[in-house]
Design a protein around this motif. Structure first.
Motif, PDB file in Angstrom:
ATOM      1  N   VAL A  12      45.930  15.661   9.113  1.00 48.86           N
ATOM      2  CA  VAL A  12      46.005  16.566   7.973  1.00 48.86           C
ATOM      3  C   VAL A  12      44.950  17.656   8.144  1.00 48.86           C
ATOM      4  CG1 VAL A  12      44.429  15.177   6.571  1.00 48.86           C
ATOM      5  CG2 VAL A  12      46.095  16.663   5.445  1.00 48.86           C
ATOM      6  N   GLN A  13      45.232  18.825   7.612  1.00 49.53           N
ATOM      7  CA  GLN A  13      44.270  19.919   7.684  1.00 49.53           C
ATOM      8  C   GLN A  13      43.166  19.738   6.640  1.00 49.53           C
ATOM      9  OE1 GLN A  13      46.445  23.604   7.293  1.00 49.53           O
ATOM     10  NE2 GLN A  13      47.010  23.606   9.465  1.00 49.53           N
ATOM     11  N   PRO A  14      42.000  20.316   6.889  1.00 47.54           N
ATOM     12  CA  PRO A  14      40.941  20.265   5.869  1.00 47.54           C
ATOM     13  C   PRO A  14      41.439  20.797   4.532  1.00 47.54           C
ATOM     14  CG  PRO A  14      40.064  21.069   7.927  1.00 47.54           C
ATOM     15  CD  PRO A  14      41.549  20.964   8.122  1.00 47.54           C
ATOM     16  N   GLY A  15      41.072  20.085   3.481  1.00 51.15           N
ATOM     17  CA  GLY A  15      41.543  20.438   2.143  1.00 51.15           C
ATOM     18  C   GLY A  15      42.830  19.742   1.751  1.00 51.15           C
ATOM     19  N   GLY A  16      43.462  19.091   2.697  1.00 53.79           N
ATOM     20  CA  GLY A  16      44.721  18.420   2.430  1.00 53.79           C
ATOM     21  C   GLY A  16      44.539  17.038   1.815  1.00 53.79           C
ATOM     22  N   SER A  17      45.659  16.346   1.646  1.00 51.15           N
ATOM     23  CA  SER A  17      45.663  15.031   1.002  1.00 51.15           C
ATOM     24  C   SER A  17      46.457  14.026   1.819  1.00 51.15           C
ATOM     25  CB  SER A  17      46.286  15.127  -0.397  1.00 51.15           C
ATOM     26  OG  SER A  17      45.550  15.987  -1.236  1.00 51.15           O
ATOM     27  N   LEU A  18      46.070  12.780   1.670  1.00 46.45           N
ATOM     28  CA  LEU A  18      46.815  11.647   2.219  1.00 46.45           C
ATOM     29  C   LEU A  18      46.720  10.507   1.228  1.00 46.45           C
ATOM     30  CD1 LEU A  18      45.802  11.414   6.004  1.00 46.45           C
ATOM     31  CD2 LEU A  18      48.069  11.990   5.107  1.00 46.45           C
ATOM     32  N   ARG A  19      47.723   9.656   1.269  1.00 45.03           N
ATOM     33  CA  ARG A  19      47.705   8.453   0.433  1.00 45.03           C
ATOM     34  C   ARG A  19      47.869   7.246   1.344  1.00 45.03           C
ATOM     35  NH1 ARG A  19      48.354   7.537  -5.010  1.00 45.03           N
ATOM     36  NH2 ARG A  19      49.172   5.488  -5.641  1.00 45.03           N
ATOM     37  N   LEU A  20      46.838   6.423   1.389  1.00 43.63           N
ATOM     38  CA  LEU A  20      46.889   5.203   2.179  1.00 43.63           C
ATOM     39  C   LEU A  20      47.348   4.045   1.311  1.00 43.63           C
ATOM     40  CD1 LEU A  20      43.507   5.433   4.153  1.00 43.63           C
ATOM     41  CD2 LEU A  20      45.729   6.446   4.700  1.00 43.63           C
ATOM     42  N   SER A  21      48.074   3.135   1.930  1.00 47.93           N
ATOM     43  CA  SER A  21      48.519   1.935   1.226  1.00 47.93           C
ATOM     44  C   SER A  21      48.087   0.694   1.999  1.00 47.93           C
ATOM     45  CB  SER A  21      50.033   1.937   1.063  1.00 47.93           C
ATOM     46  OG  SER A  21      50.438   2.920   0.145  1.00 47.93           O
ATOM     47  N   CYS A  22      47.790  -0.337   1.249  1.00 47.55           N
ATOM     48  CA  CYS A  22      47.431  -1.639   1.810  1.00 47.55           C
ATOM     49  C   CYS A  22      48.386  -2.656   1.202  1.00 47.55           C
ATOM     50  CB  CYS A  22      45.983  -1.966   1.465  1.00 47.55           C
ATOM     51  SG  CYS A  22      45.419  -3.611   1.964  1.00 47.55           S
ATOM     52  N   ALA A  23      49.241  -3.215   2.036  1.00 46.92           N
ATOM     53  CA  ALA A  23      50.227  -4.177   1.559  1.00 46.92           C
ATOM     54  C   ALA A  23      49.808  -5.591   1.967  1.00 46.92           C
ATOM     55  CB  ALA A  23      51.595  -3.850   2.149  1.00 46.92           C
ATOM     56  N   ALA A  24      50.005  -6.518   1.046  1.00 47.74           N
ATOM     57  CA  ALA A  24      49.592  -7.897   1.296  1.00 47.74           C
ATOM     58  C   ALA A  24      50.779  -8.767   1.660  1.00 47.74           C
ATOM     59  CB  ALA A  24      48.892  -8.460   0.072  1.00 47.74           C
ATOM     60  N   SER A  25      50.480  -9.895   2.270  1.00 44.50           N
ATOM     61  CA  SER A  25      51.520 -10.850   2.636  1.00 44.50           C
ATOM     62  C   SER A  25      52.078 -11.524   1.388  1.00 44.50           C
ATOM     63  CB  SER A  25      50.943 -11.889   3.590  1.00 44.50           C
ATOM     64  OG  SER A  25      49.844 -12.555   2.974  1.00 44.50           O
ATOM     65  N   ALA A  26      52.879 -12.565   1.575  1.00 47.05           N
ATOM     66  CA  ALA A  26      53.615 -13.162   0.473  1.00 47.05           C
ATOM     67  C   ALA A  26      52.711 -13.758  -0.608  1.00 47.05           C
ATOM     68  CB  ALA A  26      54.560 -14.230   0.996  1.00 47.05           C
ATOM     69  N   ARG A  27      51.491 -14.133  -0.260  1.00 44.07           N
ATOM     70  CA  ARG A  27      50.605 -14.679  -1.281  1.00 44.07           C
ATOM     71  C   ARG A  27      50.262 -13.624  -2.323  1.00 44.07           C
ATOM     72  NH1 ARG A  27      45.633 -17.281   1.768  1.00 44.07           N
ATOM     73  NH2 ARG A  27      45.018 -17.667  -0.385  1.00 44.07           N
ATOM     74  N   ALA A  28      49.995 -14.076  -3.539  1.00 47.49           N
ATOM     75  CA  ALA A  28      49.679 -13.164  -4.627  1.00 47.49           C
ATOM     76  C   ALA A  28      48.418 -12.387  -4.330  1.00 47.49           C
ATOM     77  CB  ALA A  28      49.504 -13.954  -5.921  1.00 47.49           C
TER      78      ALA A  28
END
Length: 127
Positions: A12-28
Motif C-alpha cells: 500500500v502507498q503511504p497514507g493508505g489503509s489496510l484491514r488485517l484479519s485474524c481467524a481462529a480455528s474451530a474452538r471458541a
C-alpha cells in the motif's frame, strides 16, 4: 492449541489503509484475548494492539494510536486490525496471537504473554 490465520496484508502507498484479519480455528475465540504484533527486518517483534476477550479493553502502542483500530467478532471468530494513514515505518510482518486470562477485561501486548501465534502476513508501505 488454538490455530490462528492472518490475512489482509499487502502493498500500500503511504497514507493508505489496510484491514488485517485474524481467524481462529474451530474452538471458541471468546475466551481469548488477542494481540497484534509486528516485526520489521532486523528488529525485535513489538506489540501493536490488543483486545480483551470481552472486547471492553483495547490497548495500542503509541506509534499507532489514532491510526489503528482493533475489533473482534466472537461469533465469526475473527479479530480485525484496521490500519489507516499508513507510514513506511509500519512495514513489517504482522502476527496475531492469543492468550487466555482469568479476567475477560485484560489484554497484553507483551510477546512473552502470548501462547498461540499465527504465521504472519506481510504489510509493505511504499510508494
Amino acid at each position: 492449541q488454538l490455530h490462528l490465520v492472518e490475512s489482509g496484508g499487502g502493498l500500500v502507498q503511504p497514507g493508505g489503509s489496510l484491514r488485517l484479519s485474524c481467524a481462529a480455528s474451530a474452538r471458541a475465540l471468546d475466551v481469548y484475548s488477542i494481540a497484534w504484533f509486528r516485526q520489521a527486518p532486523g528488529k525485535e517483534r513489538e506489540g501493536v494492539s490488543c483486545i480483551s476477550s470481552s472486547g471492553d479493553t483495547r490497548n495500542y502502542a503509541d506509534s499507532v494510536k489514532g491510526r489503528f483500530t482493533i475489533s473482534r467478532d466472537n461469533a465469526e471468530k475473527t479479530v480485525s486490525l484496521q490500519m489507516n494513514s499508513l507510514k513506511p515505518e509500519d512495514t513489517a510482518v504482522y502476527y496475531c496471537a492469543a492468550r487466555q486470562w482469568y479476567s475477560g477485561s485484560y489484554c497484553s501486548t507483551n510477546r512473552i504473554d502470548a501462547t498461540d501465534w499465527g504465521q504472519g502476513t506481510q504489510v509493505t508501505v511504499s510508494s
